[in-house]
Motif scaffolding. Structure first.
Motif, PDB file in Angstrom:
ATOM      1  N   PHE A 115      52.386  -6.585  29.447  1.00 32.47           N
ATOM      2  CA  PHE A 115      51.455  -7.218  30.708  1.00 32.47           C
ATOM      3  C   PHE A 115      51.729  -9.375  30.812  1.00 32.47           C
ATOM      4  O   PHE A 115      51.655  -9.478  32.189  1.00 32.47           O
ATOM      5  N   GLY A 116      51.854  -9.564  29.615  1.00 30.29           N
ATOM      6  CA  GLY A 116      51.545 -10.632  29.471  1.00 30.29           C
ATOM      7  C   GLY A 116      51.214 -11.646  27.932  1.00 30.29           C
ATOM      8  O   GLY A 116      50.736 -10.670  27.585  1.00 30.29           O
ATOM      9  N   ASN A 117      50.653 -12.813  28.439  1.00 24.17           N
ATOM     10  CA  ASN A 117      49.415 -13.021  27.377  1.00 24.17           C
ATOM     11  C   ASN A 117      48.789 -14.063  27.608  1.00 24.17           C
ATOM     12  O   ASN A 117      48.356 -14.497  28.674  1.00 24.17           O
ATOM     13  N   ASP A 118      47.417 -14.077  26.758  1.00 25.89           N
ATOM     14  CA  ASP A 118      46.191 -14.647  26.574  1.00 25.89           C
ATOM     15  C   ASP A 118      46.675 -16.290  27.082  1.00 25.89           C
ATOM     16  O   ASP A 118      47.784 -15.896  26.111  1.00 25.89           O
ATOM     17  N   THR A 119      45.814 -16.489  26.796  1.00 19.83           N
ATOM     18  CA  THR A 119      45.532 -18.193  26.648  1.00 19.83           C
ATOM     19  C   THR A 119      46.213 -18.484  24.871  1.00 19.83           C
ATOM     20  O   THR A 119      46.915 -19.453  24.774  1.00 19.83           O
ATOM     21  N   SER A 120      45.394 -17.561  24.835  1.00 19.89           N
ATOM     22  CA  SER A 120      46.123 -17.831  23.202  1.00 19.89           C
ATOM     23  C   SER A 120      47.991 -17.694  22.313  1.00 19.89           C
ATOM     24  O   SER A 120      47.975 -17.805  21.506  1.00 19.89           O
TER      25      SER A 120
ATOM     26  N   ARG B 203      35.081 -11.415  19.009  1.00 18.99           N
ATOM     27  CA  ARG B 203      34.350 -10.904  18.931  1.00 18.99           C
ATOM     28  C   ARG B 203      33.638 -12.178  20.321  1.00 18.99           C
ATOM     29  O   ARG B 203      31.984 -12.137  20.119  1.00 18.99           O
ATOM     30  N   GLU B 204      34.242 -12.920  20.671  1.00 16.68           N
ATOM     31  CA  GLU B 204      33.551 -14.071  21.796  1.00 16.68           C
ATOM     32  C   GLU B 204      33.570 -13.017  23.202  1.00 16.68           C
ATOM     33  O   GLU B 204      34.469 -12.767  23.329  1.00 16.68           O
ATOM     34  N   ARG B 205      32.643 -13.569  24.245  1.00 19.89           N
ATOM     35  CA  ARG B 205      32.902 -13.589  25.634  1.00 19.89           C
ATOM     36  C   ARG B 205      33.605 -13.926  26.619  1.00 19.89           C
ATOM     37  O   ARG B 205      34.328 -13.898  26.934  1.00 19.89           O
ATOM     38  N   ARG B 206      33.842 -15.260  25.668  1.00 22.58           N
ATOM     39  CA  ARG B 206      35.343 -16.345  26.220  1.00 22.58           C
ATOM     40  C   ARG B 206      36.154 -15.836  25.721  1.00 22.58           C
ATOM     41  O   ARG B 206      37.129 -15.921  24.964  1.00 22.58           O
ATOM     42  N   ASN B 207      36.982 -16.819  26.949  1.00 24.17           N
ATOM     43  CA  ASN B 207      38.638 -16.578  26.355  1.00 24.17           C
ATOM     44  C   ASN B 207      39.092 -18.622  24.832  1.00 24.17           C
ATOM     45  O   ASN B 207      38.214 -18.239  24.866  1.00 24.17           O
ATOM     46  N   ALA B 208      40.434 -17.871  25.146  1.00 26.34           N
ATOM     47  CA  ALA B 208      40.787 -19.604  23.766  1.00 26.34           C
ATOM     48  C   ALA B 208      39.919 -20.766  24.840  1.00 26.34           C
ATOM     49  O   ALA B 208      40.097 -22.001  23.980  1.00 26.34           O
TER      50      ALA B 208
ATOM     51  N   ASN C  56      41.554  -9.692  27.248  1.00 24.18           N
ATOM     52  CA  ASN C  56      41.122 -10.974  26.677  1.00 24.18           C
ATOM     53  C   ASN C  56      41.594 -10.812  24.639  1.00 24.18           C
ATOM     54  O   ASN C  56      40.232 -10.413  24.168  1.00 24.18           O
ATOM     55  N   PRO C  57      42.103 -10.283  24.401  1.00 21.37           N
ATOM     56  CA  PRO C  57      43.129 -10.541  22.681  1.00 21.37           C
ATOM     57  C   PRO C  57      42.310 -11.268  22.024  1.00 21.37           C
ATOM     58  O   PRO C  57      41.546 -10.615  21.328  1.00 21.37           O
ATOM     59  N   TYR C  58      41.878 -12.528  22.341  1.00 21.27           N
ATOM     60  CA  TYR C  58      41.237 -13.578  21.707  1.00 21.27           C
ATOM     61  C   TYR C  58      39.952 -13.395  21.787  1.00 21.27           C
ATOM     62  O   TYR C  58      39.549 -13.724  20.211  1.00 21.27           O
ATOM     63  N   GLY C  59      39.407 -12.962  22.460  1.00 22.12           N
ATOM     64  CA  GLY C  59      38.170 -12.222  22.538  1.00 22.12           C
ATOM     65  C   GLY C  59      37.136 -11.536  21.680  1.00 22.12           C
ATOM     66  O   GLY C  59      36.441 -11.158  21.280  1.00 22.12           O
ATOM     67  N   PHE C  60      38.245 -10.747  21.638  1.00 17.06           N
ATOM     68  CA  PHE C  60      38.218  -9.884  21.231  1.00 17.06           C
ATOM     69  C   PHE C  60      38.249  -9.279  19.768  1.00 17.06           C
ATOM     70  O   PHE C  60      37.924  -9.047  19.171  1.00 17.06           O
TER      71      PHE C  60
END
Length: 189
Positions: A78-83, A165-170, A158-162
């Motif tokens: 589907f795409g990549n997150d910001t990290s 374990r953070e609410r925010r992205n990279a 939000n794979p980075y947040g997953f």
């Protein structure tokens, strides 16, 4: 019903597994799901702590289950997150259904999460889909869902947040508080 009724001259029989289009399956039959749905769904999938897994483990669970039925489950990047971590869409699609000679729409149920601390919800959904893919033949509810509902599933946006374990992205952005300017709750934008 089991063979006592006909639709368009074809025997109506309960579906018990396999593809009606597989070699050796009678072509002069109309199949239906003959399940009585009582009680509650209780998974027999082994419990895993949601706090010790990363997104790659989530994808591995789904990919391994999907490998057993590639005609039912497809994975799309589907795409990549910001990290740079990948975001995948899993499409559990039972195929086209026909009624009175016309194609009918199968319900589509999207499921996803946004925040890293939602790991229990992600793992719960992943284990449900694993159970659905692997064990639909032995459970009336799973069988009914397998053949009558299309699921579109993105484990997390939000794979980075997953993983952290953070609410925010990279980039430090809370995705749930960062919808586009013209966003409205009707979703028609």
């Amino acid at each position: 019903i089991n063979g006592a009724h006909k639709i368009d001259g074809k025997d109506v029989v309960p579906y018990t597994g396999g593809s009606p289009n597989e070699p050796g399956q009678p072509t002069e039959r109309v199949y239906f799901i003959d399940d009585t749905l009582d009680g509650q769904y209780i998974s027999n999938v082994e419990y895993t702590s949601p706090w010790n897994i990363e997104i790659d483990t989530v994808y591995d669970i789904l990919d391994n289950a999907a490998d057993t039925d590639p005609n039912y489950v497809t994975r799309t990047h589907f795409g990549n997150d910001t990290s740079g971590l990948p975001i995948y869409l899993y499409d559990l699609n039972p195929g086209t259904r026909m009624a009175n000679g016309r194609s009918i729409q199968i319900p589509k149920i999207p499921v996803t999460s946004v925040h890293g601390f939602e790991a229990p919800a992600v793992l719960g959904a992943v284990k449900f889909f694993e159970d659905l893919i692997l064990n639909w033949k032995s459970n009336d509810l799973l069988r009914t869902l397998r053949w009558n509902v299309r699921f579109l599933y993105i484990p997390t946006i939000n794979p980075y947040g997953f993983n952290t374990r953070e609410r925010r992205n990279a980039n430090g952005v809370d995705l749930a508080r960062n919808f586009s300017d013209g966003w409205n709750q009707n979703g028609d934008n």
